[in-house]
Design a protein around this motif. Structure first.
Motif, PDB file in Angstrom:
ATOM      1  N   GLU A 134       0.841  -1.206   0.000  1.00 52.57           N
ATOM      2  CA  GLU A 134       0.000   0.000   0.000  1.00 52.57           C
ATOM      3  C   GLU A 134       0.874   1.254   0.000  1.00 52.57           C
ATOM      4  OE1 GLU A 134      -3.386   2.502   0.154  1.00 52.57           O
ATOM      5  OE2 GLU A 134      -3.078   0.461  -0.512  1.00 52.57           O
ATOM      6  N   GLY A 135       1.931   1.249   0.795  1.00 56.69           N
ATOM      7  CA  GLY A 135       2.822   2.398   0.839  1.00 56.69           C
ATOM      8  C   GLY A 135       3.462   2.678  -0.508  1.00 56.69           C
ATOM      9  N   ALA A 136       3.910   1.624  -1.180  1.00 57.24           N
ATOM     10  CA  ALA A 136       4.559   1.792  -2.486  1.00 57.24           C
ATOM     11  C   ALA A 136       3.580   2.323  -3.530  1.00 57.24           C
ATOM     12  CB  ALA A 136       5.161   0.475  -2.948  1.00 57.24           C
ATOM     13  N   ARG A 137       2.325   1.943  -3.417  1.00 57.73           N
ATOM     14  CA  ARG A 137       1.325   2.432  -4.379  1.00 57.73           C
ATOM     15  C   ARG A 137       1.090   3.928  -4.225  1.00 57.73           C
ATOM     16  NH1 ARG A 137      -1.857  -2.408  -3.375  1.00 57.73           N
ATOM     17  NH2 ARG A 137      -3.080  -1.231  -1.881  1.00 57.73           N
ATOM     18  N   ARG A 138       1.315   4.460  -3.006  1.00 59.52           N
ATOM     19  CA  ARG A 138       0.870   5.824  -2.721  1.00 59.52           C
ATOM     20  C   ARG A 138       1.961   6.773  -2.280  1.00 59.52           C
ATOM     21  NH1 ARG A 138      -3.947   5.250   1.158  1.00 59.52           N
ATOM     22  NH2 ARG A 138      -3.955   7.455   0.778  1.00 59.52           N
ATOM     23  N   THR A 139       3.225   6.363  -2.315  1.00 58.45           N
ATOM     24  CA  THR A 139       4.295   7.194  -1.784  1.00 58.45           C
ATOM     25  C   THR A 139       5.290   7.591  -2.865  1.00 58.45           C
ATOM     26  OG1 THR A 139       4.129   6.012   0.321  1.00 58.45           O
ATOM     27  CG2 THR A 139       6.124   7.320  -0.039  1.00 58.45           C
ATOM     28  N   ARG A 142       8.002   2.587 -12.390  1.00 54.20           N
ATOM     29  CA  ARG A 142       8.736   1.419 -12.885  1.00 54.20           C
ATOM     30  C   ARG A 142       8.517   1.223 -14.384  1.00 54.20           C
ATOM     31  NH1 ARG A 142       6.887  -2.259  -9.529  1.00 54.20           N
ATOM     32  NH2 ARG A 142       5.186  -2.868 -10.883  1.00 54.20           N
ATOM     33  N   SER A 143       7.313   1.529 -14.875  1.00 53.69           N
ATOM     34  CA  SER A 143       7.010   1.329 -16.294  1.00 53.69           C
ATOM     35  C   SER A 143       7.532   2.462 -17.179  1.00 53.69           C
ATOM     36  CB  SER A 143       5.500   1.180 -16.495  1.00 53.69           C
ATOM     37  OG  SER A 143       4.850   2.416 -16.273  1.00 53.69           O
ATOM     38  N   GLY A 144       8.192   3.458 -16.582  1.00 52.64           N
ATOM     39  CA  GLY A 144       8.762   4.550 -17.373  1.00 52.64           C
ATOM     40  C   GLY A 144       7.808   5.700 -17.600  1.00 52.64           C
ATOM     41  N   GLY A 145       6.749   5.785 -16.822  1.00 49.32           N
ATOM     42  CA  GLY A 145       5.739   6.822 -17.007  1.00 49.32           C
ATOM     43  C   GLY A 145       6.239   8.242 -16.853  1.00 49.32           C
ATOM     44  N   LEU A 146       7.354   8.427 -16.173  1.00 48.48           N
ATOM     45  CA  LEU A 146       7.866   9.788 -15.954  1.00 48.48           C
ATOM     46  C   LEU A 146       8.852  10.236 -17.021  1.00 48.48           C
ATOM     47  CD1 LEU A 146       8.394   9.813 -12.084  1.00 48.48           C
ATOM     48  CD2 LEU A 146       6.503  10.784 -13.403  1.00 48.48           C
ATOM     49  N   GLU A 147       9.138   9.383 -17.982  1.00 47.12           N
ATOM     50  CA  GLU A 147      10.155   9.724 -18.988  1.00 47.12           C
ATOM     51  C   GLU A 147       9.764  10.891 -19.881  1.00 47.12           C
ATOM     52  OE1 GLU A 147      11.121   6.114 -21.040  1.00 47.12           O
ATOM     53  OE2 GLU A 147      11.818   5.159 -19.193  1.00 47.12           O
ATOM     54  N   HIS A 184      -2.697  11.372 -10.298  1.00 51.74           N
ATOM     55  CA  HIS A 184      -3.811  10.684 -10.953  1.00 51.74           C
ATOM     56  C   HIS A 184      -3.600   9.175 -11.032  1.00 51.74           C
ATOM     57  CE1 HIS A 184      -5.546  14.522 -12.045  1.00 51.74           C
ATOM     58  NE2 HIS A 184      -4.346  14.905 -12.424  1.00 51.74           N
ATOM     59  N   GLU A 185      -2.490   8.706 -10.507  1.00 46.69           N
ATOM     60  CA  GLU A 185      -2.166   7.278 -10.578  1.00 46.69           C
ATOM     61  C   GLU A 185      -2.590   6.558  -9.306  1.00 46.69           C
ATOM     62  OE1 GLU A 185      -1.040   5.645 -13.224  1.00 46.69           O
ATOM     63  OE2 GLU A 185      -1.133   7.559 -14.287  1.00 46.69           O
ATOM     64  N   SER A 186      -3.142   5.369  -9.454  1.00 41.48           N
ATOM     65  CA  SER A 186      -3.513   4.571  -8.280  1.00 41.48           C
ATOM     66  C   SER A 186      -2.329   3.765  -7.764  1.00 41.48           C
ATOM     67  CB  SER A 186      -4.678   3.640  -8.617  1.00 41.48           C
ATOM     68  OG  SER A 186      -4.301   2.757  -9.652  1.00 41.48           O
ATOM     69  N   ASN A 187      -1.273   3.623  -8.577  1.00 44.36           N
ATOM     70  CA  ASN A 187      -0.086   2.881  -8.159  1.00 44.36           C
ATOM     71  C   ASN A 187       1.138   3.618  -8.708  1.00 44.36           C
ATOM     72  OD1 ASN A 187       2.045   1.077  -7.773  1.00 44.36           O
ATOM     73  ND2 ASN A 187       0.733  -0.706  -8.084  1.00 44.36           N
ATOM     74  N   VAL A 188       1.686   4.539  -7.894  1.00 47.16           N
ATOM     75  CA  VAL A 188       2.790   5.363  -8.388  1.00 47.16           C
ATOM     76  C   VAL A 188       4.050   4.542  -8.641  1.00 47.16           C
ATOM     77  CG1 VAL A 188       1.917   7.509  -7.406  1.00 47.16           C
ATOM     78  CG2 VAL A 188       3.506   6.132  -6.077  1.00 47.16           C
ATOM     79  N   ALA A 189       4.310   3.510  -7.822  1.00 44.31           N
ATOM     80  CA  ALA A 189       5.515   2.693  -8.025  1.00 44.31           C
ATOM     81  C   ALA A 189       5.451   1.972  -9.367  1.00 44.31           C
ATOM     82  CB  ALA A 189       5.692   1.699  -6.878  1.00 44.31           C
TER      83      ALA A 189
END
Length: 162
Positions: free
Chosen positions: A60-65, A121-126, A112-117
């Motif tokens: 849960e922490g990884a999804r939201r931190t 990890r998938s490169g969404g911030l690139e 807007h993401e439900s799982n930030v980790a």
């Protein structure tokens, strides 16, 4: 409503909270001693210790931190929770520093993401761009200036600026 709540405030299960920042943690929340805090030591920011203190699971922490930090080594234990930021150096010209606007853009995207980790990890911030950060500031009526204003924090503390 304050954007920053007190340390270890309870987290809701609402995946889209009303405030952008639910909790702000400092070095003290990672159990750094006073001598460590005042020394130039390498630290690892183990978010699992904070999540445990808050009574939430690592999943849960990884999804939201999101950990905003200028040192990749500090985030080695939870690398997909890390949003890298450059160190702030007031003496440098901010007119050519687009990192703050990119950070604003990245935080807006992550909100807007439900799982930030998983997103990181998938490169969404690139593809984060400073123009989107500038737009976010304009929509929030936040003035974007080129240059360092040493008196800004004092004006904010006196309530002259929001």
């Amino acid at each position: 409503m304050s954007l920053i709540s007190s340390p270890f405030a309870s987290l809701t299960s609402d995946p889209k909270p009303k405030s952008f920042i639910n909790l702000l943690l400092s070095r003290e929340d990672f159990d750094l001693s006073a001598s460590d805090y005042n020394s130039d030591i390498d630290t690892i920011k183990d978010l699992s210790r904070v999540w445990r203190k808050m009574g939430i699971s690592e999943e849960e922490g990884a999804r939201r931190t999101v950990l905003l930090c200028d040192d990749e080594g500090d985030a080695v234990l939870q690398p997909h929770s890390h949003l890298p930021i450059p160190p702030f150096v007031p003496s440098l010209s901010l007119s050519t520093d687009s990192s703050l606007l990119r950070t604003i853009s990245a935080l807006e995207l992550l909100s807007h993401e439900s799982n930030v980790a998983a997103f990181i990890r998938s490169g969404g911030l690139e593809e984060v761009r400073q123009e989107e950060g500038r737009r976010e500031c304009e929509e929030a009526s936040v003035e974007v200036r080129s240059g360092f204003d040493a008196e800004w924090w004092r004006r904010v503390a006196r309530g002259e600026e929001a």
